[in-house]
Design a protein around this motif. Structure first.
Motif, PDB file in Angstrom:
ATOM      1  N   ILE A 167     -32.521  22.472  -0.152  1.00 20.65           N
ATOM      2  CA  ILE A 167     -32.682  23.295  -1.121  1.00 20.65           C
ATOM      3  C   ILE A 167     -31.164  23.743  -2.394  1.00 20.65           C
ATOM      4  CG2 ILE A 167     -34.296  24.714  -0.139  1.00 20.65           C
ATOM      5  CD1 ILE A 167     -32.572  27.462   0.074  1.00 20.65           C
ATOM      6  N   GLY A 168     -30.028  23.027  -2.093  1.00 20.88           N
ATOM      7  CA  GLY A 168     -29.061  22.593  -2.006  1.00 20.88           C
ATOM      8  C   GLY A 168     -28.298  21.564  -2.317  1.00 20.88           C
ATOM      9  N   LEU A 169     -27.148  21.121  -3.211  1.00 21.49           N
ATOM     10  CA  LEU A 169     -26.164  20.343  -3.187  1.00 21.49           C
ATOM     11  C   LEU A 169     -24.880  20.539  -3.083  1.00 21.49           C
ATOM     12  CD1 LEU A 169     -25.733  17.538  -3.228  1.00 21.49           C
ATOM     13  CD2 LEU A 169     -26.230  17.157  -5.736  1.00 21.49           C
ATOM     14  N   LEU A 170     -24.008  20.126  -2.823  1.00 23.77           N
ATOM     15  CA  LEU A 170     -22.551  20.684  -2.503  1.00 23.77           C
ATOM     16  C   LEU A 170     -21.926  19.276  -1.950  1.00 23.77           C
ATOM     17  CD1 LEU A 170     -19.711  21.740  -2.552  1.00 23.77           C
ATOM     18  CD2 LEU A 170     -20.309  22.843   0.174  1.00 23.77           C
ATOM     19  N   GLU A 171     -21.070  18.363  -3.084  1.00 32.97           N
ATOM     20  CA  GLU A 171     -20.568  16.994  -2.656  1.00 32.97           C
ATOM     21  C   GLU A 171     -18.953  17.840  -3.541  1.00 32.97           C
ATOM     22  OE1 GLU A 171     -20.294  12.859  -4.843  1.00 32.97           O
ATOM     23  OE2 GLU A 171     -22.099  14.122  -5.761  1.00 32.97           O
ATOM     24  N   LEU A 188     -14.769  19.291  -7.553  1.00 30.29           N
ATOM     25  CA  LEU A 188     -16.127  19.922  -7.165  1.00 30.29           C
ATOM     26  C   LEU A 188     -17.311  19.539  -7.967  1.00 30.29           C
ATOM     27  CD1 LEU A 188     -17.926  21.782  -6.070  1.00 30.29           C
ATOM     28  CD2 LEU A 188     -18.047  24.142  -7.365  1.00 30.29           C
ATOM     29  N   ALA A 189     -17.431  17.949  -7.358  1.00 36.37           N
ATOM     30  CA  ALA A 189     -18.234  17.447  -8.350  1.00 36.37           C
ATOM     31  C   ALA A 189     -19.672  17.541  -8.452  1.00 36.37           C
ATOM     32  CB  ALA A 189     -18.005  15.694  -7.319  1.00 36.37           C
ATOM     33  N   TYR A 190     -20.313  18.273  -8.084  1.00 34.14           N
ATOM     34  CA  TYR A 190     -22.238  18.161  -7.901  1.00 34.14           C
ATOM     35  C   TYR A 190     -21.533  19.451  -7.134  1.00 34.14           C
ATOM     36  CZ  TYR A 190     -23.048  14.293 -10.818  1.00 34.14           C
ATOM     37  OH  TYR A 190     -22.485  13.303 -12.160  1.00 34.14           O
ATOM     38  N   PHE A 191     -22.857  20.573  -7.345  1.00 35.44           N
ATOM     39  CA  PHE A 191     -23.157  22.135  -7.033  1.00 35.44           C
ATOM     40  C   PHE A 191     -24.081  22.159  -7.720  1.00 35.44           C
ATOM     41  CE2 PHE A 191     -22.689  26.271  -6.774  1.00 35.44           C
ATOM     42  CZ  PHE A 191     -22.091  26.663  -5.605  1.00 35.44           C
ATOM     43  N   VAL A 219     -13.562  21.993 -11.209  1.00 36.76           N
ATOM     44  CA  VAL A 219     -15.189  21.494 -11.651  1.00 36.76           C
ATOM     45  C   VAL A 219     -15.446  21.140 -13.211  1.00 36.76           C
ATOM     46  CG1 VAL A 219     -15.654  24.238 -11.743  1.00 36.76           C
ATOM     47  CG2 VAL A 219     -17.269  22.116 -11.180  1.00 36.76           C
ATOM     48  N   HIS A 220     -15.977  20.421 -13.275  1.00 37.11           N
ATOM     49  CA  HIS A 220     -16.311  20.945 -14.941  1.00 37.11           C
ATOM     50  C   HIS A 220     -17.842  21.236 -15.167  1.00 37.11           C
ATOM     51  CE1 HIS A 220     -17.956  16.794 -14.055  1.00 37.11           C
ATOM     52  NE2 HIS A 220     -18.808  17.370 -15.618  1.00 37.11           N
ATOM     53  N   THR A 221     -18.313  21.463 -16.076  1.00 33.34           N
ATOM     54  CA  THR A 221     -20.069  22.113 -16.336  1.00 33.34           C
ATOM     55  C   THR A 221     -20.240  22.359 -17.602  1.00 33.34           C
ATOM     56  OG1 THR A 221     -21.484  23.868 -15.291  1.00 33.34           O
ATOM     57  CG2 THR A 221     -18.825  24.082 -16.352  1.00 33.34           C
ATOM     58  N   CYS A 222     -21.456  22.233 -18.170  1.00 36.85           N
ATOM     59  CA  CYS A 222     -21.256  22.736 -20.400  1.00 36.85           C
ATOM     60  C   CYS A 222     -22.307  22.987 -20.272  1.00 36.85           C
ATOM     61  CB  CYS A 222     -21.992  20.913 -19.850  1.00 36.85           C
ATOM     62  SG  CYS A 222     -23.344  19.844 -19.144  1.00 36.85           S
ATOM     63  N   THR A 223     -23.295  23.004 -21.588  1.00 38.21           N
ATOM     64  CA  THR A 223     -23.952  23.971 -22.110  1.00 38.21           C
ATOM     65  C   THR A 223     -25.536  23.509 -21.719  1.00 38.21           C
ATOM     66  OG1 THR A 223     -23.401  22.266 -24.261  1.00 38.21           O
ATOM     67  CG2 THR A 223     -22.617  24.703 -24.258  1.00 38.21           C
ATOM     68  N   LEU A 224     -25.142  22.413 -21.350  1.00 40.11           N
ATOM     69  CA  LEU A 224     -26.937  21.836 -20.633  1.00 40.11           C
ATOM     70  C   LEU A 224     -26.734  22.071 -19.147  1.00 40.11           C
ATOM     71  CD1 LEU A 224     -27.017  17.892 -21.057  1.00 40.11           C
ATOM     72  CD2 LEU A 224     -27.583  19.372 -22.584  1.00 40.11           C
ATOM     73  N   ASP A 225     -26.222  22.711 -18.610  1.00 39.05           N
ATOM     74  CA  ASP A 225     -26.226  23.647 -17.455  1.00 39.05           C
ATOM     75  C   ASP A 225     -26.579  24.589 -17.489  1.00 39.05           C
ATOM     76  OD1 ASP A 225     -25.146  21.747 -15.614  1.00 39.05           O
ATOM     77  OD2 ASP A 225     -23.281  21.613 -15.611  1.00 39.05           O
ATOM     78  N   HIS A 226     -26.773  25.779 -16.318  1.00 42.31           N
ATOM     79  CA  HIS A 226     -27.492  26.975 -16.297  1.00 42.31           C
ATOM     80  C   HIS A 226     -26.831  27.540 -16.849  1.00 42.31           C
ATOM     81  CE1 HIS A 226     -27.958  30.917 -14.630  1.00 42.31           C
ATOM     82  NE2 HIS A 226     -29.251  30.859 -14.096  1.00 42.31           N
ATOM     83  N   PRO A 227     -27.212  28.632 -17.702  1.00 36.58           N
ATOM     84  CA  PRO A 227     -26.490  29.455 -18.506  1.00 36.58           C
ATOM     85  C   PRO A 227     -25.339  30.181 -18.242  1.00 36.58           C
ATOM     86  CG  PRO A 227     -28.795  29.712 -18.982  1.00 36.58           C
ATOM     87  CD  PRO A 227     -28.329  29.090 -17.806  1.00 36.58           C
TER      88      PRO A 227
END
Length: 194
Positions: free
Chosen positions: A92-96, A107-110, A143-151
């Protein structure tokens, strides 16, 4: 030169604002039960399934565009750790985490599958990421995140102790048009070209 205004994006592409965040030392971590995490290792099919379940609603495409050999090369690297958060025998969750750059961890993917969001699991999973990242001698966790991710992603990372330090705009072919993601992925992002 003015940076104000709009920039046209081809109808076959998507654009997003990327925010980069970092921390230089671990924040105080909460104590409590540890989450049930299972190493994914070289299980490419398992990784792809979980990556898709977590990321397709947000139009994640990085690993979806990658061939199996390239992905196996990353997941098989001793300085990369991909873990699945499990519940009742289901991922149910990913931590890379990625330590391939000396002195730092990414934190590549979370993320969590949609039905696991809002239950406090993200907070506990990021605490586990912090424990693991700083268990090695690093001077920076990012880590990086973007405006396509969860608000709420940027605010979540800031509450977790990360500090925003840069932004960029990413323009890329729409992965629903390239066949890297199903056409019905991320329905909140309009598909402009067919």
């Amino acid at each position: 030169m003015s940076l104000d205004g709009y920039t046209a994006v081809p109808p076959t592409h998507v654009a997003t604002v990327v925010t980069y965040l970092e921390m230089r030392e671990p924040p105080p971590l909460r104590t409590g039960d540890r989450l049930p995490l299972a190493p994914i290792g070289a299980e490419i099919a398992r990784y792809r399934s979980l990556y898709g379940a977590v990321g397709a609603p947000w139009l994640w495409f990085g690993r979806a565009r990658m061939g199996d050999n390239a992905l196996a090369g990353i997941l098989g690297d001793p300085d990369v750790e991909a873990l699945a958060l499990t519940e009742d025998g289901r991922d149910i969750g990913l931590l890379e985490l990625d330590w391939r750059r000396p002195g730092e961890a990414e934190l590549a993917y979370f993320g969590l599958v949609p039905e696991a969001v809002g239950r406090g699991l993200g907070r506990r999973l990021v605490d586990e990421a912090l424990r693991r990242a700083f268990a090695r001698p690093i001077g920076r966790f990012w880590v990086h995140t973007c405006t396509l991710d969860h608000p709420g992603a940027v605010a979540f990372y800031r509450r977790s102790g990360f500090r925003a330090y840069a932004r960029a705009i990413e323009v890329t072919p729409d992965p629903r048009l390239t066949g890297d993601l199903p056409r019905d992925a991320a329905g909140q992002i309009p598909l402009l070209a067919d």
